[in-house]
Write an enzyme that holds these catalytic residues in place. Sequence first.
Site, PDB file in Angstrom:
ATOM      1  N   GLY A 113       4.088   3.316  14.920  1.00  0.00           N
ATOM      2  CA  GLY A 113       3.673   1.921  15.148  1.00  0.00           C
ATOM      3  C   GLY A 113       2.367   1.594  14.468  1.00  0.00           C
ATOM      4  O   GLY A 113       1.690   2.466  13.931  1.00  0.00           O
ATOM      5  N   ARG A 206      -4.022  -7.936   4.311  1.00  0.00           N
ATOM      6  CA  ARG A 206      -2.964  -7.821   3.305  1.00  0.00           C
ATOM      7  C   ARG A 206      -1.798  -8.731   3.655  1.00  0.00           C
ATOM      8  O   ARG A 206      -1.663  -9.166   4.806  1.00  0.00           O
ATOM      9  CB  ARG A 206      -2.540  -6.362   3.110  1.00  0.00           C
ATOM     10  CG  ARG A 206      -2.263  -5.609   4.374  1.00  0.00           C
ATOM     11  CD  ARG A 206      -1.971  -4.134   4.080  1.00  0.00           C
ATOM     12  NE  ARG A 206      -1.366  -3.495   5.228  1.00  0.00           N
ATOM     13  CZ  ARG A 206      -0.918  -2.249   5.245  1.00  0.00           C
ATOM     14  NH1 ARG A 206      -0.982  -1.505   4.156  1.00  0.00           N
ATOM     15  NH2 ARG A 206      -0.391  -1.740   6.332  1.00  0.00           N
ATOM     16  N   ARG A 213       9.390  -1.727   8.066  1.00  0.00           N
ATOM     17  CA  ARG A 213       9.530  -0.436   7.371  1.00  0.00           C
ATOM     18  C   ARG A 213      10.844   0.226   7.772  1.00  0.00           C
ATOM     19  O   ARG A 213      11.453  -0.170   8.772  1.00  0.00           O
ATOM     20  CB  ARG A 213       8.371   0.484   7.798  1.00  0.00           C
ATOM     21  CG  ARG A 213       7.002  -0.111   7.532  1.00  0.00           C
ATOM     22  CD  ARG A 213       6.018   0.289   8.637  1.00  0.00           C
ATOM     23  NE  ARG A 213       4.785  -0.496   8.524  1.00  0.00           N
ATOM     24  CZ  ARG A 213       3.724  -0.127   7.834  1.00  0.00           C
ATOM     25  NH1 ARG A 213       3.700   1.053   7.256  1.00  0.00           N
ATOM     26  NH2 ARG A 213       2.671  -0.899   7.733  1.00  0.00           N
ATOM     27  N   ASP A 283       7.807   5.856   7.550  1.00  0.00           N
ATOM     28  CA  ASP A 283       7.037   4.735   8.122  1.00  0.00           C
ATOM     29  C   ASP A 283       6.208   4.047   7.046  1.00  0.00           C
ATOM     30  O   ASP A 283       5.614   3.009   7.305  1.00  0.00           O
ATOM     31  CB  ASP A 283       6.132   5.212   9.263  1.00  0.00           C
ATOM     32  CG  ASP A 283       5.268   6.393   8.869  1.00  0.00           C
ATOM     33  OD1 ASP A 283       5.817   7.409   8.419  1.00  0.00           O
ATOM     34  OD2 ASP A 283       4.027   6.297   8.985  1.00  0.00           O
ATOM     35  N   ASP A 293       1.055   0.729   2.219  1.00  0.00           N
ATOM     36  CA  ASP A 293       0.166   1.734   2.807  1.00  0.00           C
ATOM     37  C   ASP A 293      -0.473   2.634   1.751  1.00  0.00           C
ATOM     38  O   ASP A 293      -0.040   3.755   1.501  1.00  0.00           O
ATOM     39  CB  ASP A 293       0.889   2.580   3.864  1.00  0.00           C
ATOM     40  CG  ASP A 293       0.983   1.829   5.186  1.00  0.00           C
ATOM     41  OD1 ASP A 293       0.671   0.626   5.205  1.00  0.00           O
ATOM     42  OD2 ASP A 293       1.357   2.452   6.186  1.00  0.00           O
TER      43      ASP A 293
HETATM   44  P1  AMP Z   1      -0.572   6.570   7.817  1.00  0.00           P
HETATM   45  O1  AMP Z   1      -0.506   8.020   7.519  1.00  0.00           O
HETATM   46  O2  AMP Z   1      -1.909   5.926   7.465  1.00  0.00           O
HETATM   47  O3  AMP Z   1       0.578   5.796   7.299  1.00  0.00           O
HETATM   48  O4  AMP Z   1      -0.553   6.444   9.396  1.00  0.00           O
HETATM   49  C1  AMP Z   1       0.439   7.009  10.202  1.00  0.00           C
HETATM   50  C2  AMP Z   1       0.331   6.438  11.587  1.00  0.00           C
HETATM   51  O5  AMP Z   1      -0.973   6.683  12.126  1.00  0.00           O
HETATM   52  C3  AMP Z   1       0.526   4.942  11.660  1.00  0.00           C
HETATM   53  O6  AMP Z   1       1.179   4.681  12.862  1.00  0.00           O
HETATM   54  C4  AMP Z   1      -0.880   4.415  11.671  1.00  0.00           C
HETATM   55  O7  AMP Z   1      -0.962   3.139  12.245  1.00  0.00           O
HETATM   56  C5  AMP Z   1      -1.613   5.464  12.483  1.00  0.00           C
HETATM   57  N1  AMP Z   1      -3.036   5.551  12.160  1.00  0.00           N
HETATM   58  C6  AMP Z   1      -3.591   5.974  10.996  1.00  0.00           C
HETATM   59  N2  AMP Z   1      -4.924   5.917  11.059  1.00  0.00           N
HETATM   60  C7  AMP Z   1      -5.248   5.451  12.292  1.00  0.00           C
HETATM   61  C8  AMP Z   1      -6.478   5.161  12.994  1.00  0.00           C
HETATM   62  N3  AMP Z   1      -7.669   5.346  12.429  1.00  0.00           N
HETATM   63  N4  AMP Z   1      -6.388   4.690  14.249  1.00  0.00           N
HETATM   64  C9  AMP Z   1      -5.199   4.494  14.838  1.00  0.00           C
HETATM   65  N5  AMP Z   1      -4.015   4.756  14.253  1.00  0.00           N
HETATM   66  C10 AMP Z   1      -4.035   5.217  12.991  1.00  0.00           C
HETATM   67 MG    MG Z   2       1.347   4.084   7.302  1.00  0.00          MG
END
Ligand code: AMP
Ligand code: MG
Length: 538
Positions: A113, A206, A213, A283, A293
Amino acid sequence: MSERNTASKYVEIEGLCFDNRFTNELSGDPVLSNTRRQVSHAYFSNVKPTKTSKPETLAISIEALKLLGLETDITESENFAQVFSGNALTRDMEPHAMCYGGHQFGNWAGQLGDGRAINLGEVIGKNDLRYMLQLKGAGPTPYSRSGDGRAVLRSSIREFLCSEAMFSLGVPTTRALSLCSTGDQVMRDMLYDGNPAEEPGAVVCRTAPSFIRFGNFEIFAARGEVEELKGLLDFSIRHFFPEVGEPSPSSYVRMFEEVVASTAVLIAHWQRVGFVHGVMNTDNMSIHGLTIDYGPYGWVDNFDPNWTPNTTDRFQRRYRFRNQPAIAHWNLAQLANALYPAVLDVQPLQQALDAFEDIFNDVWSVMIAEKLGLNSFSSMDSHNLLSDLFEIIESEEVDMTIFFRSLSKVTLLEGQHTEQNVDVVRDSYYTPELITGEHWHRLGNWLDRYVRILRNEGLSNNERIERMNQANPKYVLRNYLAQLAIDDAEKGDLTMLNDLLTMLRNPYDEQPEFEKWATKRPDWARNRPGCSMLSCSS
Ligand code: AMP
Ligand code: MG
């Protein structure tokens, strides 16, 4: 999270007009408190951005702004920074975080999410086109798990610049409207080596037709929530794939066919320009075939098919440059599995999935023909030509961008011009002084063969060069360039950030004032974090 900390003020942004179909037509999470939890039978949770202490607009994309139908002077208003940093809302916004799951590095990861992204609402922009606005780094949501919901300046600059760079390169992507600093510090262990430090926080706004997704479908399938799965399919077809017809199992398959095709086109573009996404989890795959992303992504400097910028993936290298087409195919297979409970027939889904390879190859053939200045790319000759070329430029450190850009300058004049043509591309080698005579000889032979093929193509020189220059960018967001802009911005100097934004608007044009940024990665950047490797810490 108390209400006091969230954006409670309403302000006006002139010209922003909302029609929030996602939140109006689909059901949200009945729980309204912003606590981290599993959210079932819902497409999203209502959540407001967290207030920031001193929001300031650092950069904007004028082009993205115009898409929304906004005037450029709006960005100078106090309200702009307030809204696009998540400090205030406009009345028609319906801020929410989406619920999705995903396969990460090959394994089902359950509910993920929007952990730090908050959709503000759907804007009706220029020409009645619609854009979902999303803040990234705007505070915690029910999906934040162990994260803080924040984003740091360095990763926000990287996302902002690269989104706009990709758009100008002609690569499908989400867009970036604005980059705001928050005035708050965020704690990050950048190298994951037990040395966390405070860094300035930032928020990128953005836009995309939607941020749906593969993982949005996967979460419902994994939980057996078939009604919700169908609801999301019906919504997607109604608004984004109306050409596939009324929602039904067969139109679900037709929609899947479209996702397969747009994803294949997307990946062919990545391979064309030398972009490595770095975290191709399901995702992070858009149903619109957009690059989405921007995390530890990178640009291939020297042409190394095994390169990945992502330090988290450095052993397995699942998401290396060469693997991107196969991974996209694998990700699409996960989407097909997720759609199965709504389609209940394997065969048409399998057939749609199997089309990926042919679509990718067809698109790639057109692109590589353009890169090489050929009319078409179908004969055995051209295939051999390309595989021999890749073998040569893989065997030494050769800058992909410069090599392909230079290639248009070979001479087609009658007679042997081998040495002259080798000189045309010599500058793309990182250590030309260490290259053996045998290698130059092999390259020379290849160039002779290439020139013979070009002569038979019958294109005029100008026509060929023009065509090649439109397929081979001169300017890309080299990893070290982004890092230099970040270093300066962290010290408060935004000149390079804005200069890069300007340069990247016209990546295929000669821009003498930016010639210095069309050169090879300097030696100091070879092993510097941020320039050659990145962690997911952002
Ligand atoms: P990503 O690898 O950036 O695509 O993130 C994978 C998941 O981790 C997604 O659900 C993001 O929303 C969550 N996420 C990444 N960084 C953070 C953060 N600093 N705080 C909260 N959720 C995060
Ligand atoms: Mg992501």
